[in-house]
Enzyme design. Structure first.
Site, PDB file in Angstrom:
ATOM      1  N   HIS A 124      -3.438  -4.172 -12.552  1.00 45.02           N
ATOM      2  CA  HIS A 124      -3.042  -3.685 -13.881  1.00 45.02           C
ATOM      3  C   HIS A 124      -4.134  -4.020 -14.881  1.00 45.02           C
ATOM      4  O   HIS A 124      -4.957  -4.907 -14.647  1.00 45.02           O
ATOM      5  CB  HIS A 124      -1.739  -4.355 -14.327  1.00 45.02           C
ATOM      6  N   HIS A 168       8.352  -6.186   1.414  1.00 50.22           N
ATOM      7  CA  HIS A 168       8.480  -7.308   0.461  1.00 50.22           C
ATOM      8  C   HIS A 168       9.910  -7.801   0.248  1.00 50.22           C
ATOM      9  O   HIS A 168      10.422  -7.794  -0.850  1.00 50.22           O
ATOM     10  CB  HIS A 168       7.739  -7.064  -0.858  1.00 50.22           C
ATOM     11  N   HIS A 224      11.323  -0.139  -0.115  1.00 55.17           N
ATOM     12  CA  HIS A 224      11.300  -1.211  -1.113  1.00 55.17           C
ATOM     13  C   HIS A 224      12.774  -1.414  -1.463  1.00 55.17           C
ATOM     14  O   HIS A 224      13.334  -0.613  -2.194  1.00 55.17           O
ATOM     15  CB  HIS A 224      10.482  -0.641  -2.282  1.00 55.17           C
ATOM     16  N   ASP A 252       0.648  -6.642  -1.311  1.00 51.91           N
ATOM     17  CA  ASP A 252       1.245  -5.835  -2.383  1.00 51.91           C
ATOM     18  C   ASP A 252       0.296  -5.777  -3.586  1.00 51.91           C
ATOM     19  O   ASP A 252       0.704  -5.938  -4.737  1.00 51.91           O
ATOM     20  CB  ASP A 252       2.629  -6.368  -2.792  1.00 51.91           C
ATOM     21  N   HIS A 287      -1.516  -0.892  -3.550  1.00 51.53           N
ATOM     22  CA  HIS A 287      -1.465   0.148  -4.585  1.00 51.53           C
ATOM     23  C   HIS A 287      -2.903   0.468  -4.997  1.00 51.53           C
ATOM     24  O   HIS A 287      -3.546  -0.310  -5.674  1.00 51.53           O
ATOM     25  CB  HIS A 287      -0.615  -0.318  -5.769  1.00 51.53           C
ATOM     26  N   LEU A 288      -3.357   1.628  -4.534  1.00 50.70           N
ATOM     27  CA  LEU A 288      -4.756   2.016  -4.771  1.00 50.70           C
ATOM     28  C   LEU A 288      -4.966   2.542  -6.186  1.00 50.70           C
ATOM     29  O   LEU A 288      -6.071   2.545  -6.696  1.00 50.70           O
ATOM     30  CB  LEU A 288      -5.169   3.094  -3.770  1.00 50.70           C
ATOM     31  N   ARG A 289      -3.882   3.013  -6.816  1.00 49.82           N
ATOM     32  CA  ARG A 289      -3.911   3.571  -8.184  1.00 49.82           C
ATOM     33  C   ARG A 289      -4.655   4.900  -8.299  1.00 49.82           C
ATOM     34  O   ARG A 289      -4.606   5.532  -9.341  1.00 49.82           O
ATOM     35  CB  ARG A 289      -4.512   2.580  -9.199  1.00 49.82           C
TER      36      ARG A 289
END
Lengths: 433, 331
Positions: A313, A236, A183, A309, A66-68
């Site tokens: 945050h 996952h 997912h 994964d 998750h590169l954001r």
């Protein structure tokens, strides 16, 4: 471009069936692997890397990051994520499309890839969303995203039960040869759950999600794949039941593959005890029996790949009651050491088996030519020092995220040198910038 | 004679306490308490109960101390019971109620607690809709914390006051004890089941499968679907209220059907021992949890439990505030 000679390392190549581990030198010229052989003599080489006692492999391929960016640059950017990847020995990563805006069109795909080329220091690939805005209602422009360079399509309908649209979507992706990734988590069964359902959730008084949250989606999808046999990847997976379903589907010959995260390999749901929000993750950490089933699945080949994964945050999002805390763990910098310590040091996987799950297998699933260490191939290479034990320190992370339950854990294995496209970007464990 | 009541209280308390402290600095979970802690709490509660019953309720044991009731979820009986207990002990008690979501005003729950800590409070009594909130806050503040109910997790003082009530009635016998109803959403169940396991009770639960927590048998609980079968030979029955405010409504078809299956009715009571104790943590929903005839029978100890809530909470407050060990300032 400088020439590089990596001397005397244990070269691990899972694709070389006859000689997967051998002591050899690797000579790199013009961004390519020019020669792999013992005792190479290249007197005019610009950079010589002494890899004696170390492992030389293709750079790792992490197919779930998750590169954001775009949207949550306060959590992570392509710039910071790729630096974290480099330190972790990851030379190719696949970004997930649940950004803001969602990666659901060619412009967004080009944005991520272009930004990756300009600001990233490892290879940045991206997946696109199956439906517009990931709303599960209308198909996104999958062909255009493929043309723009998207590697995979995320089946975001799997969580809801809109089977009619899903079946059409599978056929649409089949048409354009786009591999699909999902997912597997049923939104209705998951409901308000914040962890695994079991003795731990009962003790903590938290709402748990049952195993069927995941296996139900897999079973449902397998039924669709019998009619629409298009390459499909479950990401996952966490439960013993999921491993069993996929094992059987592979035996049956369905075009399925799957991965599991490094944290589901290392931890079970008891990591959430004491309301440890750092162990809150989606899908949740499961029971010890499930963890052991994943290890079994890695051993027998049911599970093809291991992912980080990586989910950065803000600290404040973990600094709240468990039910309100954000889900996710940062992982690019800890993927290799944790996996090596858990799977190789404990003699669960052989070196070629282990590296296949971190390089050639994920590369094959996302249809990338990365993840190989062969003469003539692109020089994406990592040299790992696996002898010294060291302690994970979240404050040293290059990622903006500090959310890890592994801070302070002692591990083996660290990228000493990392080469991307023939350029040395990490030397003696430090970024070269 | 009456004027000396506080003096005599002090003497009796000293004797009952005999220099002991709780083994914990916060009261967060029954898990953390030892059998010695229960003994200490119960013997002090006996003294406090006698004192309160004599009519002169006010003493100065905690004069100059500040107790903050930090309630982030609706509560009347628990909050007022903690407040009265503190006032009887001579402490200054204030009530702060936040919104149920810590983030609503933008401040984290932790920061709110640290603010109260910095005001030099001597005890924080915390109620929160989130399981684990008091536990997480206890790591952030110097002030001792009492968990007054956290989500579905625990409500330790409520369990202690019921155990105290049962002890008054049955002494130290190991009882056969039956829970009826919504164990899944009940924090009172969460504390009681831990407490009774430690006390060596034989524990049963009668409820529909939808209201039974996963792996509850690991608490040492035997599960029954039919209350009639579970009633045989039990010494005490606790009816758990259906937690409709925690969306438990969808776990059963209708209240009518639920009460037909699980309400403590006079007919069902004939299957139990004659002197069986009937318990409820309140508020009781009449004719749904317990039929009025049963609620008003001599078997019912509900009012006794309310009465005992004061001495138990006085004991908890006094012990935690006067603990000779202190928490280390975490910041």
């Amino acid at each position: 471009m400088k020439t590089i000679l990596i001397k005397n390392g244990h070269v691990v190549n899972p694709l070389n069936r006859r000689d997967p581990v051998r002591v050899a030198d690797v000579f790199i010229r013009d961004g390519k692997i020019s020669k792999i052989a013992a005792n190479l003599d290249r007197p005019s080489t610009d950079i010589i890397v002494n890899a004696r006692g170390k492992i030389v492999s293709a750079g790792l391929v992490d197919m779930h990051v998750h590169l954001r960016e775009p949207g949550r640059e306060d959590k992570e950017t392509i710039r910071t994520a790729t630096r974290a990847a480099a330190i972790g020995g990851v030379t190719t990563l696949l970004g997930m499309p649940n950004t803001s805006p969602v990666i659901d069109n060619q412009t967004a795909v080009k944005f991520v890839l272009e930004k990756g080329r300009r600001e990233g220091i490892v290879n940045v690939l991206t997946a696109g969303s199956l439906t517009k805005k990931m709303e599960g209602e209308e198909l996104a422009e999958i062909w255009e995203m493929r043309e723009a360079g998207a590697s995979m399509i995320i089946d975001d309908c799997a969580e809801t039960s809109g089977m009619g649209l899903r079946r059409l979507a599978l056929k649409y992706c089949q048409t354009f040869g786009m591999p699909i990734l999902t997912h597997p988590e049923d939104a209705d069964l998951k409901a308000d759950a914040v962890m695994n359902e079991g003795w731990t959730s009962t003790r903590l008084g938290l709402v748990g999600s049952p195993d069927s949250t995941e296996s139900l989606v897999i079973a449902r999808t397998l039924e669709l794949l019998r009619e629409v046999p298009t390459p499909y990847h479950f990401t996952h997976i966490t439960t013993a039941r999921s491993v069993k379903l996929i094992r059987e589907a592979k035996k049956e010959g369905l075009p399925v593959s799957c991965d599991c995260t490094i944290h589901h390999i290392c931890l079970n749901d008891e990591a959430c005890l004491n309301y440890n929000t750092l162990a809150k993750v989606d899908p949740p950490l499961r029971s010890e029996d499930d963890r052991l089933a994943l290890i079994e699945g890695l051993k027998d080949g049911t599970i093809d790949a291991i992912i980080s994964d990586h989910a950065p945050h803000l600290l404040v999002e973990k600094f709240v009651p468990f039910a309100e805390a954000a889900s996710g763990i940062v992982g690019l910098e800890t993927l290799f050491p944790l996996a090596f310590t858990e799977l190789v040091v404990k003699k669960i996987l052989t070196l070629p088996e282990f590296f296949a799950k971190l390089t050639s297998n994920p590369a094959e699933i996302i249809r990338s030519n990365a993840g190989q260490i062969e003469e003539g191939g692109i020089a994406d290479i990592a040299v790992f020092d696996t002898q010294k034990e060291w302690k994970i320190d979240k404050n040293n992370f290059k990622s903006k995220g500090r959310n890890t339950p592994f801070d302070g854990k002692k591990v083996f294995g660290r990228a000493a040198e990392v080469i991307v496209g023939g350029e040395l970007i990490v030397q003696k464990g430090e970024l070269l910038e | 004679m009456k004027r000396n009541a506080p003096l005599q209280l002090l003497a009796n308390l000293k004797k009952a306490r005999s220099g002991k402290n709780l083994s914990v600095l916060d009261l967060l979970s029954i898990d953390d308490l030892s059998l010695g802690d229960f003994e200490l709490l119960f013997s002090l509660s006996e003294v406090f109960k006698k004192f309160v019953k004599r009519g002169e309720k006010k003493c100065e044991l905690l004069k100059g101390k500040t107790i903050i009731n930090f309630f982030n979820e609706n509560s009347t009986r628990t909050r007022s019971s903690f407040e009265l207990a503190g006032k009887h002990l001579g402490a200054d008690v204030i009530n702060i109620s936040g919104s149920s979501s810590s983030g609503r005003k933008g401040e984290t729950l932790g920061d709110s607690a640290r603010t109260l800590d910095a005001l030099n409070s001597d005890l924080l009594v915390i109620r929160d809709a989130n399981a684990g909130a008091p536990f997480q806050l206890s790591k952030l503040v110097r002030t001792p914390i009492v968990n007054a109910g956290d989500g579905w997790h625990e409500h330790p003082t409520q369990a202690l006051l019921e155990a105290f009530t049962l002890r008054e009635r049955f002494g130290q016998r190991k009882l056969k004890y039956l829970f009826v109803g919504d164990a899944l959403h009940s924090r009172v169940f969460g504390s009681q089941v831990r407490l009774y396991k430690k006390l060596g009770y034989e524990i049963r639960l009668a409820a529909p499968e939808t209201l039974i927590p996963k792996n509850v048998e690991k608490f040492g609980v035997k599960v029954f679907y039919e209350i009639e079968k579970a009633l045989e030979g039990v010494d005490a029955i606790h009816a758990i209220r259906l937690q409709t405010e925690r969306a438990a409504g969808k776990f059963i078809a209708t209240g009518r059907e639920y009460s037909k299956n699980y309400c403590l009715s006079p007919a069902r009571m004939t299957l139990a021992k004659k002197d069986v104790a009937v318990l409820h943590a309140g508020p009781v929903i009449r004719e749904f949890d317990i039929r009025t005839e049963v609620l008003e029978s001599p078997n019912c100890l509900v009012q006794k439990m309310v009465e005992n809530s004061l001495p138990i909470r006085m004991a908890v407050e006094w012990l935690l505030i006067t603990n000779s060990k202190k928490k280390i300032k975490p910041w």
